[in-house]
Design an enzyme around this catalytic site. Structure first.
Site, PDB file in Angstrom:
ATOM      1  N   THR A 279     -28.002 -44.211 -18.584  1.00  0.00           N
ATOM      2  CA  THR A 279     -26.514 -45.003 -18.493  1.00  0.00           C
ATOM      3  C   THR A 279     -26.263 -43.809 -17.541  1.00  0.00           C
ATOM      4  O   THR A 279     -26.295 -44.826 -16.476  1.00  0.00           O
ATOM      5  CB  THR A 279     -25.916 -44.532 -19.994  1.00  0.00           C
ATOM      6  OG1 THR A 279     -27.316 -45.160 -20.451  1.00  0.00           O
ATOM      7  CG2 THR A 279     -24.843 -45.518 -19.540  1.00  0.00           C
TER       8      THR A 279
ATOM      9  N   TYR B  69     -45.910 -29.883 -27.219  1.00  0.00           N
ATOM     10  CA  TYR B  69     -46.263 -31.186 -28.150  1.00  0.00           C
ATOM     11  C   TYR B  69     -47.659 -31.691 -28.106  1.00  0.00           C
ATOM     12  O   TYR B  69     -48.408 -30.962 -27.173  1.00  0.00           O
ATOM     13  CB  TYR B  69     -45.490 -31.535 -27.037  1.00  0.00           C
ATOM     14  CG  TYR B  69     -44.880 -32.575 -27.551  1.00  0.00           C
ATOM     15  CD1 TYR B  69     -43.576 -32.431 -28.337  1.00  0.00           C
ATOM     16  CD2 TYR B  69     -44.341 -34.425 -26.461  1.00  0.00           C
ATOM     17  CE1 TYR B  69     -42.658 -32.922 -28.431  1.00  0.00           C
ATOM     18  CE2 TYR B  69     -43.762 -34.899 -27.105  1.00  0.00           C
ATOM     19  CZ  TYR B  69     -42.917 -34.977 -27.683  1.00  0.00           C
ATOM     20  OH  TYR B  69     -41.531 -35.588 -29.007  1.00  0.00           O
TER      21      TYR B  69
ATOM     22  N   ASP C  41     -35.516 -34.540 -19.154  1.00  0.00           N
ATOM     23  CA  ASP C  41     -34.911 -34.019 -19.337  1.00  0.00           C
ATOM     24  C   ASP C  41     -34.617 -32.907 -20.458  1.00  0.00           C
ATOM     25  O   ASP C  41     -33.754 -31.935 -20.242  1.00  0.00           O
ATOM     26  CB  ASP C  41     -33.403 -35.182 -19.979  1.00  0.00           C
ATOM     27  CG  ASP C  41     -34.168 -35.562 -20.600  1.00  0.00           C
ATOM     28  OD1 ASP C  41     -35.325 -35.998 -21.254  1.00  0.00           O
ATOM     29  OD2 ASP C  41     -33.224 -36.400 -21.563  1.00  0.00           O
TER      30      ASP C  41
ATOM     31  N   ASP D 225     -28.910 -33.036 -27.037  1.00  0.00           N
ATOM     32  CA  ASP D 225     -28.264 -33.252 -25.885  1.00  0.00           C
ATOM     33  C   ASP D 225     -27.760 -34.722 -25.956  1.00  0.00           C
ATOM     34  O   ASP D 225     -28.767 -35.699 -26.721  1.00  0.00           O
ATOM     35  CB  ASP D 225     -28.999 -33.420 -24.993  1.00  0.00           C
ATOM     36  CG  ASP D 225     -28.501 -33.977 -23.284  1.00  0.00           C
ATOM     37  OD1 ASP D 225     -27.638 -34.100 -23.530  1.00  0.00           O
ATOM     38  OD2 ASP D 225     -29.633 -33.554 -22.746  1.00  0.00           O
TER      39      ASP D 225
ATOM     40  N   THR E 169     -27.750 -41.295 -23.597  1.00  0.00           N
ATOM     41  CA  THR E 169     -28.112 -42.126 -24.095  1.00  0.00           C
ATOM     42  C   THR E 169     -29.104 -42.501 -25.492  1.00  0.00           C
ATOM     43  O   THR E 169     -28.771 -43.612 -26.382  1.00  0.00           O
ATOM     44  CB  THR E 169     -28.946 -43.699 -23.062  1.00  0.00           C
ATOM     45  OG1 THR E 169     -28.631 -43.326 -21.450  1.00  0.00           O
ATOM     46  CG2 THR E 169     -28.996 -44.722 -23.679  1.00  0.00           C
TER      47      THR E 169
END
EC number: 2.7.1.33
Length: 262
Positions: free
Chosen positions: A10, A100, A109, A129, A132
């Site tokens: 965004t 992961y 991010d 965080d 969006t």
């Protein structure tokens, strides 16, 4: 002076660091259709407003979760700053041990936030965080990135309500005067805010139970302050965590290149 750029779905947040300190920051809308020249002129105006120029910048690092925008941004950096930017992605040295299943799936991010969180606040750690999408990242006591949770952001949740319920108006997301709304707007504000607070508290509680630890909880992102004021699970709000992490990654990689003589 180092120029850092965090591109979200965004908004994009820009900042300049001087001698390790964030000197100035700006927020602008993420526009997938802008050219490198349009971005160049916009950044030029922002810098000039602070008495700065392209020539003052000696290094650039970019983090983006919007792949289509990267070509224009990289061209902008090379054309106007005369600098090839460091891009957070494969090949960059983060110092993170990512647990992961496929480390390449972890968003830029989230990596940047983890780097800053560990450096500034230690571990174990949960980083929330509010973007969006709202992301929850867990770093264990050994500073390993263990994974996390991804949920629709509060604005996406609100947009779904407006678009699916024809008679409900668009509202400002803010704290209502009481939990029990006395009109449609206050009832919606209460539902959106406290519903989201409940989600945050529930997810953090379950993450702590699964980890069998009491990690510190750090919040960042546009609505972190509003949510933290209504929640008892957030320990620290750091609105510039991502920008700080970008600067740290730039310094780490610049120093490694210097040591290699590149």
């Amino acid at each position: 002076m180092i120029f850092v750029l965090d591109v979200g779905n965004t908004n994009a947040v820009l900042g300049v660091f001087e001698e390790g300190e964030l000197r100035q920051h700006w927020r602008m809308e993420t526009d997938r259709h802008k050219t490198e020249d349009e971005y160049g002129m916009l950044v030029k105006q922002l810098l000039e407003h602070e008495g700065l120029s392209f020539e003052d910048v000696k290094g650039i690092i970019v983090s983006s979760v919007v792949p289509p925008i990267m070509f224009a941004l990289e061209r902008m950096c090379e054309k106007y700053f005369k600098i090839k930017p460091l891009v957070v992605g494969p090949g960059i040295k983060t110092g993170l041990n990512i647990k992961y299943e496929n480390p390449r799936e972890v968003g830029a991010d989230r990596i940047v936030n983890a780097v800053a969180g560990i450096h500034l606040y230690g571990s174990p750690l949960i980083i929330v965080d509010f973007g969006t999408a709202t992301t929850y990242c867990y770093i264990n006591e050994e500073k390993h990135y263990m994974g996390g949770v991804i949920t629709p952001g509060i604005m996406i949740s609100a947009e779904a309500l407006y678009s699916r319920a024809a008679k409900l108006p668009r509202i400002e997301i803010t704290k209502p005067s009481s939990v029990v709304g006395k009109n449609t707007v206050s009832a919606m504000q209460s539902g959106i805010l406290y519903g989201y607070v409940g989600q945050v508290e529930g997810i953090v509680k379950r993450m702590k139970e699964e980890a069998r630890q009491e990690p510190k909880v750090i919040a960042t992102g546009g609505l972190a302050k509003l949510i933290s004021e209504e929640s008892n699970v957030i320990d620290i709000v750091d609105p510039f965590l991502t920008l700080k992490g970008l600067y740290m990654l730039y310094e780490r990689n610049a120093n490694l290149q210097h040591e290699k003589g590149e």
